[in-house]
Design a protein around this motif. Structure first.
Motif, PDB file in Angstrom:
ATOM      1  N   UNK A 147       1.035  -1.263  -0.002  1.00 59.79           N
ATOM      2  CA  UNK A 147       0.101   0.083  -0.067  1.00 59.79           C
ATOM      3  C   UNK A 147       0.888   1.265   0.052  1.00 59.79           C
ATOM      4  N   UNK A 148       1.999   1.174   0.771  1.00 60.30           N
ATOM      5  CA  UNK A 148       2.802   2.320   0.717  1.00 60.30           C
ATOM      6  C   UNK A 148       3.385   2.862  -0.566  1.00 60.30           C
ATOM      7  N   UNK A 149       4.059   1.520  -1.053  1.00 56.19           N
ATOM      8  CA  UNK A 149       4.422   1.644  -2.383  1.00 56.19           C
ATOM      9  C   UNK A 149       3.456   2.191  -3.424  1.00 56.19           C
ATOM     10  N   UNK A 150       2.202   1.726  -3.449  1.00 54.77           N
ATOM     11  CA  UNK A 150       1.360   2.127  -4.488  1.00 54.77           C
ATOM     12  C   UNK A 150       1.089   3.366  -4.378  1.00 54.77           C
ATOM     13  N   UNK A 151       0.701   3.896  -3.136  1.00 51.39           N
ATOM     14  CA  UNK A 151       0.334   5.387  -2.638  1.00 51.39           C
ATOM     15  C   UNK A 151       1.346   6.450  -2.819  1.00 51.39           C
ATOM     16  N   UNK A 152       2.659   5.994  -2.891  1.00 55.20           N
ATOM     17  CA  UNK A 152       3.934   6.693  -3.020  1.00 55.20           C
ATOM     18  C   UNK A 152       3.954   7.414  -4.271  1.00 55.20           C
ATOM     19  N   UNK A 153       3.139   6.807  -5.449  1.00 49.11           N
ATOM     20  CA  UNK A 153       3.364   6.786  -6.671  1.00 49.11           C
ATOM     21  C   UNK A 153       2.286   7.586  -7.310  1.00 49.11           C
ATOM     22  N   UNK A 154       2.481   8.322  -8.357  1.00 41.74           N
ATOM     23  CA  UNK A 154       1.353   9.083  -9.177  1.00 41.74           C
ATOM     24  C   UNK A 154       1.580   9.146 -10.550  1.00 41.74           C
ATOM     25  N   UNK A 155       0.744   8.850 -11.304  1.00 43.68           N
ATOM     26  CA  UNK A 155       1.022   9.236 -12.968  1.00 43.68           C
ATOM     27  C   UNK A 155       1.564  10.538 -13.242  1.00 43.68           C
ATOM     28  N   UNK A 156       2.290  10.669 -14.257  1.00 38.29           N
ATOM     29  CA  UNK A 156       2.922  11.836 -14.775  1.00 38.29           C
ATOM     30  C   UNK A 156       1.872  12.954 -14.909  1.00 38.29           C
ATOM     31  N   UNK A 157       2.047  14.342 -14.432  1.00 40.38           N
ATOM     32  CA  UNK A 157       1.080  15.048 -14.890  1.00 40.38           C
ATOM     33  C   UNK A 157       1.128  15.713 -16.491  1.00 40.38           C
TER      34      UNK A 157
END
Length: 157
Positions: A147-157
């Protein structure tokens, strides 16, 4: 299809992707790929995911899982949840020339669930089932890391 083709010829990415999808539905995979690639060059996320699928399964092209992985990653970076799910499946099945990586499969599953749109009901069902299975198989610490790894990432703007 005539209107899509006219718009595609004008350089409209959504139309180029739609023409590619129509050709793919007709099993004209080799003809679909260049349409997708034109739209993908304009950072159209679904059109980036679509040739990845062709390379992943070897439809109209030689099967090339590494190329598929690179394209799925690019589509995921553009925010396309289906590409995230495809990455989860590649990691989970060990399709990258390495043994399966359940941790990365978990991370990409949670990312796909987070970024899926409400109308993507089938994808949400798949990610929900996979998440429930992962929660049964992983320790609480493994799920927290996921969960931490998943939440630490976001698509490029």
């Amino acid at each position: 299809m005539r209107w899509y083709q006219a718009a595609a010829e004008q350089g409209h990415a959504e139309a180029q992707n739609s023409v590619g999808s129509g050709l793919q539905a007709a099993k004209k995979f080799a003809e679909a790929r260049p349409r997708y690639e034109k739209a993908a060059a304009q950072n159209h996320a679904p059109a980036t995911n679509n040739p990845a699928y062709l390379h992943d399964l070897g439809l109209g092209v030689a099967q090339d899982r590494q190329k598929a992985f690179a394209l799925y990653t690019r589509a995921a970076d553009l925010g396309w949840a289906e590409a995230m799910w495809n990455l989860a499946n590649m990691y989970g099945a060990g399709q990258l020339g390495q043994p399966p990586d359940p941790q990365m499969a978990c991370v990409w599953t949670l990312r796909a669930a987070k970024h899926a749109r409400p109308q993507e009901r089938q994808l949400l069902t798949y990610t929900g089932r996979a998440t429930a299975m992962l929660e049964r198989r992983f320790t609480s610490e493994q799920m927290k890391t996921c969960r931490d790894q998943a939440l630490a990432w976001a698509p490029s703007p």
